[in-house]
Design an enzyme around this catalytic site. Sequence first.
Site, PDB file in Angstrom:
ATOM      1  CG  ASP A 120      45.450  66.574  15.564  1.00  0.00           C
ATOM      2  OD1 ASP A 120      45.277  67.055  14.432  1.00  0.00           O
ATOM      3  OD2 ASP A 120      45.098  65.429  15.878  1.00  0.00           O
ATOM      4  CG  ASP A 123      45.525  64.445  20.543  1.00  0.00           C
ATOM      5  OD1 ASP A 123      45.463  65.604  20.081  1.00  0.00           O
ATOM      6  OD2 ASP A 123      45.772  63.452  19.841  1.00  0.00           O
ATOM      7  CE1 TYR A 272      45.670  63.674  11.421  1.00  0.00           C
ATOM      8  CE2 TYR A 272      46.789  63.700  13.537  1.00  0.00           C
ATOM      9  CZ  TYR A 272      45.663  63.947  12.770  1.00  0.00           C
ATOM     10  OH  TYR A 272      44.539  64.462  13.358  1.00  0.00           O
ATOM     11  CD  GLU A 479      40.051  62.419  18.411  1.00  0.00           C
ATOM     12  OE1 GLU A 479      40.947  62.868  19.158  1.00  0.00           O
ATOM     13  OE2 GLU A 479      40.187  61.393  17.725  1.00  0.00           O
TER      14      GLU A 479
END
Length: 504
Positions: A120, A123, A272, A479
């Site tokens: 994703d 990670d 999510y 990120e």
Amino acid sequence: MLRLFRYFLACATFATVLCQAQLRIDNRWSGGFKTTLSVPIENGNLTVSFNDKFILTNISTISQNTSKYDYALVLSNSLLFYEAQRSGKLPPDNRIKWRGDSMLMDKGHDGEDLTGGYFDAGDHVKFGFPMASFTTILTWGAIEYEDAYRRTGQLDYVRQAIRWSTDYFIKAHVSEFEFYGQVGDGHDDHIHWSRPEDWTKPRPAYKLTPEKPGSELIAETAAALAAASILFRSVDPDYHSLLLTHARQLYDFANRFRGNYSHSIPDITDFYNSWSGYGDELGWSAAWLLRATGDQRYQDDIEQHYAEFHLAKQPRQFSWDDKTAGLQILMAKITNKQTYRTQAEHFCHYVLHQAPTTPKGLVFLAPWGSLRHATNAAFLCLMAAEIDINEAQYLKFVTKQINYILGDSGRSFVIGFGENYPKRPHHVSSSCPDRPTICDWNAYSSPHPNPQLLIGALVGGPDENDNYEDRRDDFVKNEVTTDYNAGFQSVLAGLLHFQLKSSE
């Protein structure tokens, strides 16, 4: 010996030109470079002399005169980022040499093969909902802007990027009413800082069933597969049919056995969780099936979903969670009905004239992944421009947002491109030294740039005052995710498409 695997240019089509290019030489990427070429360019055929080796490449060119930045180069780099996010057994032509095979132990409850798909973000979890969402958006751009992908030599690469998702979704759909929506535990994953190639222990897989439904995730996957069926229709009819079969079944699964997927996969709530519910995904997936099949029953379902879930409302963003704005604009394109066109215009009016902006001009719709939200909205407004809704106005807005990201803000937010780009993204595998050196939390704490250049990744972005720091520990601003790049890449392809149109 020079081995040229890919050579892409964005340059003017006159005799002496200054071009930007990127080479892959002996299986390694060089950095971008500039060179002056005195060459004939006729019908896209270009003969280049490089290091005394003559190379004949069949490449089309796109004029840089109409853009400040090299959109074609950024587009191709974005596809490299997607390759860096691949999980599973990598193909022989893998272009990211610091990545290797990973998570080959991923299996379902009955031993089903769940290898493949995408990590994703920074990670190593395979979260099904955002994976399906980015795939739909990436595919939408590839469908509408195939000319731009073709002219920049990236059409095969974007198809490969999309198929890496769809092949995985087909694996995960193990029977008509069973679908694996996630592989990996987010909490367990986040206590480790190591390469995915070094992970050896089994990972949990989370299956959705009639007893454990997940309408948001399943419907979004149906949308991704339906959209991909359009993309592959002319090049692989058998795959097109397979995609459409799974899309129809998954839509029926999501619609018949309704429920929020976070109730069935509790691990997801910290990562999510879907706040918008599943009504928008049911409408969205029905719209993609309508476009892919022309079947009237999907039009009937869309009208029912509109009424039941109040989908005519004016949304404030377009994201992995809320597809309402995308549904409205997609329906405007499919039907050309004034009611949908008005909804599309209302959304873009909000984005252009009512939404907050930073002092330097970025439309600021949410703080987490601010650039993702800006480019997703820009993508939809570019789609509206494509169907003759305020074309000049929306093109100006979209160009401003993309140019902010590429350098007008004072820096680039795309790794490997432009001036002062981010060098310390919150991304585990790129922060690791070359194998076999151990990678652990020392890599996270290092003040140095990431040893591996994560080419093409779009970072989260600045705050509402244009403030940004290149810090690995700031996962809000720094990120990277597959979701962030999807709308961004599709906008780049769209701007190149409009350049091609203007040159005709």
